[in-house]
Design a protein around this motif. Sequence first.
Motif, short mmCIF file in Angstrom:
data_model
loop_
_atom_site.label_atom_id
_atom_site.label_comp_id
_atom_site.label_asym_id
_atom_site.label_seq_id
_atom_site.Cartn_x
_atom_site.Cartn_y
_atom_site.Cartn_z
N ASN A 335 0.83 -1.21 0.00
CA ASN A 335 0.00 0.00 0.00
C ASN A 335 0.86 1.26 0.00
OD1 ASN A 335 -3.23 -0.14 0.49
ND2 ASN A 335 -2.25 -2.05 1.16
N TYR A 336 1.89 1.28 0.83
CA TYR A 336 2.73 2.47 0.90
C TYR A 336 3.52 2.65 -0.40
CZ TYR A 336 1.58 2.11 5.87
OH TYR A 336 0.91 2.03 7.06
N THR A 337 3.98 1.55 -0.98
CA THR A 337 4.69 1.63 -2.26
C THR A 337 3.77 2.17 -3.34
OG1 THR A 337 6.14 -0.22 -1.66
CG2 THR A 337 5.92 0.28 -4.01
N PHE A 338 2.54 1.69 -3.37
CA PHE A 338 1.58 2.10 -4.39
C PHE A 338 1.28 3.60 -4.30
CE2 PHE A 338 -2.91 2.68 -5.72
CZ PHE A 338 -2.81 2.25 -7.04
N TYR A 339 0.92 4.05 -3.11
CA TYR A 339 0.49 5.45 -2.97
C TYR A 339 1.68 6.42 -3.01
CZ TYR A 339 -4.14 3.67 -1.96
OH TYR A 339 -5.34 3.04 -2.07
N LEU A 340 2.79 6.07 -2.39
CA LEU A 340 3.96 6.95 -2.46
C LEU A 340 4.51 7.01 -3.88
CD1 LEU A 340 5.86 5.98 0.82
CD2 LEU A 340 4.62 8.11 0.36
N GLY A 341 4.47 5.87 -4.57
CA GLY A 341 4.99 5.83 -5.93
C GLY A 341 4.16 6.65 -6.91
N ARG A 376 -6.84 10.59 -1.02
CA ARG A 376 -7.53 10.35 0.25
C ARG A 376 -7.22 8.94 0.76
NH1 ARG A 376 -13.82 9.49 0.27
NH2 ARG A 376 -13.06 7.39 -0.17
N ARG A 377 -7.22 7.96 -0.12
CA ARG A 377 -6.88 6.60 0.33
C ARG A 377 -5.45 6.54 0.84
NH1 ARG A 377 -9.54 5.14 -4.69
NH2 ARG A 377 -11.67 4.44 -4.25
N GLY A 378 -4.56 7.28 0.20
CA GLY A 378 -3.19 7.33 0.68
C GLY A 378 -3.10 7.88 2.09
N MET A 379 -3.92 8.87 2.40
CA MET A 379 -3.96 9.41 3.76
C MET A 379 -4.58 8.41 4.72
SD MET A 379 -4.79 13.49 3.58
CE MET A 379 -6.40 13.31 2.83
N ASP A 380 -5.68 7.76 4.29
CA ASP A 380 -6.38 6.83 5.17
C ASP A 380 -5.49 5.68 5.62
OD1 ASP A 380 -8.71 8.29 5.04
OD2 ASP A 380 -9.66 7.04 3.51
N CYS A 381 -4.63 5.19 4.72
CA CYS A 381 -3.81 4.03 5.08
C CYS A 381 -2.50 4.44 5.75
CB CYS A 381 -3.53 3.16 3.86
SG CYS A 381 -2.30 3.82 2.72
N GLY A 382 -2.19 5.74 5.77
CA GLY A 382 -0.98 6.20 6.44
C GLY A 382 0.20 6.42 5.52
N ALA A 383 0.01 6.24 4.22
CA ALA A 383 1.11 6.50 3.30
C ALA A 383 1.42 7.99 3.20
CB ALA A 383 0.77 5.95 1.91
N LEU A 384 0.37 8.81 3.26
CA LEU A 384 0.51 10.26 3.15
C LEU A 384 -0.15 10.94 4.34
CD1 LEU A 384 -0.60 10.57 -0.59
CD2 LEU A 384 1.75 10.70 0.24
N SER A 385 0.38 12.07 4.73
CA SER A 385 -0.26 12.89 5.75
C SER A 385 -0.99 14.03 5.06
CB SER A 385 0.79 13.46 6.71
OG SER A 385 1.59 14.42 6.04
N PRO A 386 -1.94 14.69 5.73
CA PRO A 386 -2.58 15.86 5.14
C PRO A 386 -1.56 16.92 4.72
CG PRO A 386 -3.82 15.14 7.06
CD PRO A 386 -2.57 14.32 7.02
N ASP A 388 1.48 16.31 3.68
CA ASP A 388 2.10 15.82 2.44
C ASP A 388 1.24 16.18 1.24
OD1 ASP A 388 4.23 14.60 3.79
OD2 ASP A 388 3.13 12.70 4.00
N VAL A 389 -0.07 15.94 1.37
CA VAL A 389 -0.98 16.20 0.26
C VAL A 389 -1.02 17.69 -0.07
CG1 VAL A 389 -3.41 16.11 -0.44
CG2 VAL A 389 -2.38 14.15 0.71
N GLU A 390 -1.06 18.51 0.97
CA GLU A 390 -1.12 19.95 0.73
C GLU A 390 0.16 20.44 0.06
OE1 GLU A 390 -2.88 23.96 2.78
OE2 GLU A 390 -2.67 22.13 3.97
N GLU A 391 1.29 19.89 0.47
CA GLU A 391 2.56 20.28 -0.15
C GLU A 391 2.63 19.82 -1.61
OE1 GLU A 391 7.39 19.52 0.39
OE2 GLU A 391 5.99 18.90 1.97
N LEU A 392 2.10 18.63 -1.88
CA LEU A 392 2.17 18.07 -3.23
C LEU A 392 1.24 18.77 -4.22
CD1 LEU A 392 2.37 14.28 -2.33
CD2 LEU A 392 4.07 15.52 -3.70
#
Length: 409
Positions: A335-341, A376-386, A388-392
């Motif tokens: 999951n982390y590889t998928f969303y971070l990638g 949102r799924r990336g945040m839900d599973c812990g791959a991304l923080s809010p 992180d998303v705002e910065e991206l």
Amino acid sequence: MRTSLDGSLLTGIAARLSDVDAARAARYPGDAGGRQPVHTCYVPADRVTGDLPAQWGAAAIEALEEHAPGPHAFAEVLGLPPELAGPVHEKVVAKLTSEPVEDLRIDFEDGYGLRPGTDEDDDAVRCAGLAATLGVPWVGIRFKSFELFERGARTLDLFLTRLAEMPDGLVLTFPKVTAVEQVAALVELLEVLEDRLGLPAGRLRFEIQIETTQSIVDDTGGFAIPRFITEGRGRVSGLHFGTYDYTAACGLSASEQHLGHAACDFARHVMQVSAAGTGVRLSDGSTNVLPVGGRESVHAAWRTHFGFTLRSLTHGFYQGWDLHPAQLVTRYAANYTFYLGNAAADAKRLRAYVEKADAGVLDEPATAQALAMSMRRGMDCGALSPADVEELCGLSESELGRLVRRESL
């Protein structure tokens, strides 16, 4: 301007279509909203204890430290890109420490087997006392199929009646469904239970396991799942694929019974199309190749589970089954590889859509919604923080939610 279609004709047709539009909106409300677990852990009822989630987390960390100590060894086993080695390893360890199990299903079906009636009664009552104390976001039971109707109904009744406290994330799993009449029977039982237990109407919902060929194509030659959802009358929350019962029912040999087989792809595509837009969520099945034994065996099993989990994610199945504590390692790693990638590329497209910039890809609102849901799924599973998303992509959590709901910013 001169036209050929008069107002009364258009008004009459519009009135007829409004009923169709209303029916479609009711049938297809869109995503259910909120977090979806990335997995469901199935544990036989007699093995469930109050500290089970902590036990699974500790066992997973022990396996990680024994067989892939440190980020670089872990990345080498799974073939992770070098830039993801540190972040993925760090997030996996943190997750296994803080919340190793997201969804737990107490199993009274295949994993539990047939036992004397008093044994199953006792386990149903004991597990009911534990359910609200396990500290997992979702918990529930898989009762026996309605091929053993009285036993399945009794276990369901005992568990729900003896619950000391109704967990917010209560989930009921209905296995081996072969006919729409079985769904109707379960709905009837749940209505009676709600009435007699003083629960709000519609409180008890269930997920259907798609593990029989009859749950894909019924005896009329039509797709069965849309009829199941209709007969569920708003109570069907999910469809969970059952790898091994389904592939066995298709006549596949044991060596061909795995998640990557084309027969499984067909079933999953039917599930996906049948549930699309209904709010009913999907879960892929399990792999029975367990990470146990020596280091080479564990590594091979991890690679198998990691690969299948990534495959599920790329096919739009964001949840799957886990059968062993050490599978948690690769569940979260995938999951982390998928969303971070995907995060940087998805965020670039999302930012361009919001800013109406020319980024070389012309995305439509539906695609923007999909990009936002992935974030949102990336945040839900812990791959991304809010953060992180705002910065991206320059969007706050609330702005992201508006795009998920296809609302204008």
